[in-house]
Design an enzyme around this catalytic site. Structure first.
Site, PDB file in Angstrom:
ATOM      1  N   GLU A 285      -3.414  -2.336  -1.435  1.00 22.09           N
ATOM      2  CA  GLU A 285      -2.263  -2.243  -2.003  1.00 22.09           C
ATOM      3  C   GLU A 285      -1.946  -2.176  -3.895  1.00 22.09           C
ATOM      4  O   GLU A 285      -1.857  -3.209  -4.338  1.00 22.09           O
ATOM      5  CB  GLU A 285      -0.916  -1.876  -1.408  1.00 22.09           C
ATOM      6  CG  GLU A 285      -0.183  -1.029  -2.609  1.00 22.09           C
ATOM      7  CD  GLU A 285       1.275  -0.445  -1.558  1.00 22.09           C
ATOM      8  OE1 GLU A 285       2.618   0.015  -2.829  1.00 22.09           O
ATOM      9  OE2 GLU A 285       2.036  -1.065  -1.165  1.00 22.09           O
ATOM     10  N   LYS A 301       3.367   4.266   0.762  1.00 23.31           N
ATOM     11  CA  LYS A 301       4.165   4.287   1.579  1.00 23.31           C
ATOM     12  C   LYS A 301       3.775   6.208   3.210  1.00 23.31           C
ATOM     13  O   LYS A 301       3.971   6.858   2.881  1.00 23.31           O
ATOM     14  CB  LYS A 301       5.726   4.753   1.152  1.00 23.31           C
ATOM     15  CG  LYS A 301       6.831   5.342   1.657  1.00 23.31           C
ATOM     16  CD  LYS A 301       7.360   3.895   2.913  1.00 23.31           C
ATOM     17  CE  LYS A 301       8.063   2.782   1.677  1.00 23.31           C
ATOM     18  NZ  LYS A 301       7.772   1.421   2.311  1.00 23.31           N
TER      19      LYS A 301
END
Length: 483
Positions: A285, A301
Site C-alpha cells: 500500500e 480497504k
C-alpha cells in the site's frame, strides 16, 4: 515553536555543498539490476536501508513497482523517542523537544542544503529516508496512553543521505547518484566498490518458538462487540481492529526478508537495519507520493483470499469488487483521505480518479482507490505528511476518535504497524508506504500485525479470520526450519 525559532546545531563543516559545486552527479554502473544481490553486501550495516519494488517478473510487475533504492552510511541520523528527538552527526549529538518533522526538515536543510532542481527520471538523489511509526501520530494529535509500549521501537528513525544507488527495472539500469561534484561521486564510488568486493555475511535464520497471536477468539469477540457498541451509538463509523503475532527467533534478519520477498511481490517492500532493531516490510500500500506538486494516495480497504484454482480465485476477486460492505468501507476512507489531503492542497484540487479497483497480491485481493491533489504553494512535503499521518485506511473514521478507541481496545502499541516507510528526496519528491504486512525484529523477537476495518454489518468470525488471511504468506514462510 515555528521554524524560525528552532536552531539545529551541527558541526560547522556539516554542509557538503556550496554554490561552486554541481548540485548532484550521476553515472550508470555496470552492475546487475538485482537489489538483493547488491544490498547483500550492505545488509549487515547499521542504517543500511533498501526500498524494494520486489519485481520477480517484470512482465507481471505491479504498476507502482519500478525503482529500487539502496542507501547506507548516512551523514546524520534523526531519532524520535517519546517527546525527544535526537540528531546525531558523527560525535555531535543534540536533542530537541519540538515537532519531530520540523526537526527533521531543518536537519536535512542544515546537512544537505535547501531543496534543488533535480532529474525527473530519478525518484531519489539523496535526502531523508527511514521509518515513521504509527505512534509518531501522538506528537501531532492529543491521544490517551493506555496501550503498553512493550517493543520500544523509536517513533521515528531517519537517515540523512548524500547518495543513493538507484535501480530502474524497466531498463535494468543501475545508477550511483551523489549530492556534490564528480570528486565526491568518485569517493562514494570507491567506498561502494570496497563494500561490494567483500563477501556477504552468511548466517541462517530460524524461529525459536511457534507464532503466538495476541487475541483468542473470545478476546477478539469481546473487542468486536465493544466496537459495535461504539458504532451503534454513532461515536464512529469504522474502526480498524488489529491483533499482533509474535515469535522468538535467531540468526540473520536479512535471510528472513529474502524468504518473505521471494513469495510476496509487494511494490512497497523494505528492509531497514537500525542500531537496535530491524524492520522488514512487504507492504502493498502506498501512503503519500509527491511528484512536483502532484499528490497521490492509494488507500486499501477490502480484502479477499487468493486461491490456487484460477476459477475460484477469479470468483473471489469478483465477489470483492461487488461487495457492498467493502465498497462502503472503502468509500468512507476515501472521504477521510480527501479531507486529510485538503488540509494542505490547493483549493478545489482534490480528486478521486479511481474507485474500487481490484489489485491482486500473492496472498489476497485488495479493493484499492486513488485520491489525488495539488500541493498548496505555501505547504511543504512534510506538512503534507504531518496532516495525513497516520494513514486513514488503517485507523477508521473519524480518524482521531478511531485512534482513541484503538488505544482502548488493543493491549499493545502498534509500533511500526500502520506507520510508514519512505523518503523525501533532495529534489522535492516524496514517496511513502503504509506499513502493513510488516515486521519488527527486536531483542530476539519478531512481531507482525494484521487486522481489518469493522463496520456495523461486519461479521466477527470473518473479521477474525481475515487477520490470519493477511499473514498467510508471511508467518508460514518464516516458520520453516524452526529451531
Amino acid at each position: 515553536m515555528g521554524r524560525e525559532g528552532l536552531c539545529v546545531t551541527l558541526p560547522t563543516n556539516s554542509c557538503n555543498h556550496n554554490s561552486a559545486m554541481p548540485q548532484y552527479f550521476r553515472r550508470p554502473l555496470a552492475l546487475p539490476a538485482d537489489p538483493i544481490a547488491l544490498f547483500e553486501h550492505l545488509a549487515h550495516q547499521s542504517w543500511a536501508m533498501l526500498l524494494d519494488s520486489a519485481i520477480n517478473d517484470l512482465a507481471s510487475a505491479h504498476p507502482d513497482a519500478r525503482f529500487d533504492i539502496l542507501v547506507a552510511d548516512p551523514i546524520a541520523t534523526v531519532i524520535t523517542r517519546g517527546g525527544e528527538t535526537e540528531v546525531r552527526q558523527g560525535d555531535n549529538v543534540n536533542r530537541y523537544q519540538e515537532d519531530p518533522l520540523e526537526v527533521l526538515e531543518i536537519t536535512r536543510n542544515a546537512v544537505l542544503g535547501p531543496a534543488i532542481s533535480g532529474p525527473e527520471d530519478l525518484p531519489f538523489i539523496g535526502g531523508a529516508l527511514g521509518h515513521f511509526s504509527y505512534d509518531l501520530g501522538r506528537r501531532f494529535e492529543r491521544l490517551p496512553e493506555q496501550a503498553e509500549d512493550d517493543i520500544g521501537l523509536a517513533e521515528m528513525a531517519v537517515g540523512i543521505f548524500d547518495w543513493a544507488l538507484v535501480i530502474e527495472q524497466g531498463h535494468y539500469q543501475v545508477e550511483l547518484v551523489v549530492l556534490g561534484d564528480e570528486t565526491q561521486w568518485q569517493e562514494r564510488y570507491q567506498w561502494l566498490v570496497e563494500q561490494l568486493s567483500q563477501a556477504p555475511r552468511q548466517a541462517g535464520f530460524s524461529l525459536k518458538s511457534d507464532w503466538r497471536n495476541q487475541l483468542s477468539v473470545a478476546q477478539y469477540r469481546d473487542r468486536f462487540e465493544r466496537v459495535q457498541a461504539y458504532l451503534a451509538s454513532g461515536d464512529c463509523y469504522q474502526i480498524n481492529l488489529t491483533q499482533r503475532f509474535s515469535a522468538d527467533y535467531g540468526g540473520n534478519e536479512w535471510e528472513a526478508y529474502k524468504r518473505l520477498r521471494q513469495h510476496n511481490n509487494a511494490p512497497f517492500s523494505a528492509f531497514i537495519r537500525l542500531p537496535d532493531a530491524v524492520l522488514l516490510s512487504v507492504s502493498p500500500e502506498r501512503f503519500l507520493q509527491l511528484q512536483g506538486a502532484q499528490v497521490q494516495t492509494k488507500p486499501i480497504k477490502g480484502t479477499r483470499p487468493r486461491f490456487d484454482d484460477p476459477a475460484r480465485d477469479a470468483q473471489s476477486a469478483l465477489e470483492l469488487q461487488q461487495a457492498e460492505k467493502d465498497r462502503a468501507e472503502n468509500l468512507m476512507i476515501v472521504d477521510l483521505l480527501r479531507n486529510d489531503l485538503g488540509r494542505h492542497a490547493a483549493p478545489g484540487s482534490v480528486r478521486v480518479p479511481s474507485l474500487f479497483a481490484i489489485e491482486s497480491f500473492p496472498a489476497v485481493h485488495h479493493l484499492v482507490s486513488t485520491v489525488t491533489a495539488t500541493l498548496a504553494d505555501d505547504a511543504s512535503p512534510l506538512d503534507l505528511l504531518r496532516g495525513a499521518f497516520p494513514g486513514g485506511s488503517i485507523t477508521g473514521a473519524p480518524k482521531i476518535r478511531a485512534m482513541e478507541i484503538i488505544e482502548e481496545l488493543e493491549p499493545h502499541r502498534r509500533s511500526l504497524y500502520c506507520g510508514s516507510i519512505g523518503y523525501l528526496s533532495q529534489h522535492g519528491r516524496m514517496d511513502t508506504s503504509i506499513t502493513i504486512r510488516s515486521l519488527v525484529a527486536k531483542d530476539g523477537r519478531l512481531h507482525c500485525w494484521a487486522g481489518g476495518g469493522i463496520v456495523a454489518d461486519s461479521d466477527c468470525d470473518s473479521e477474525y479470520q481475515e487477520s490470519f488471511d493477511k499473514v498467510s504468506r508471511i508467518l508460514p514462510l518464516l516458520n520453516q526450519d524452526k529451531g
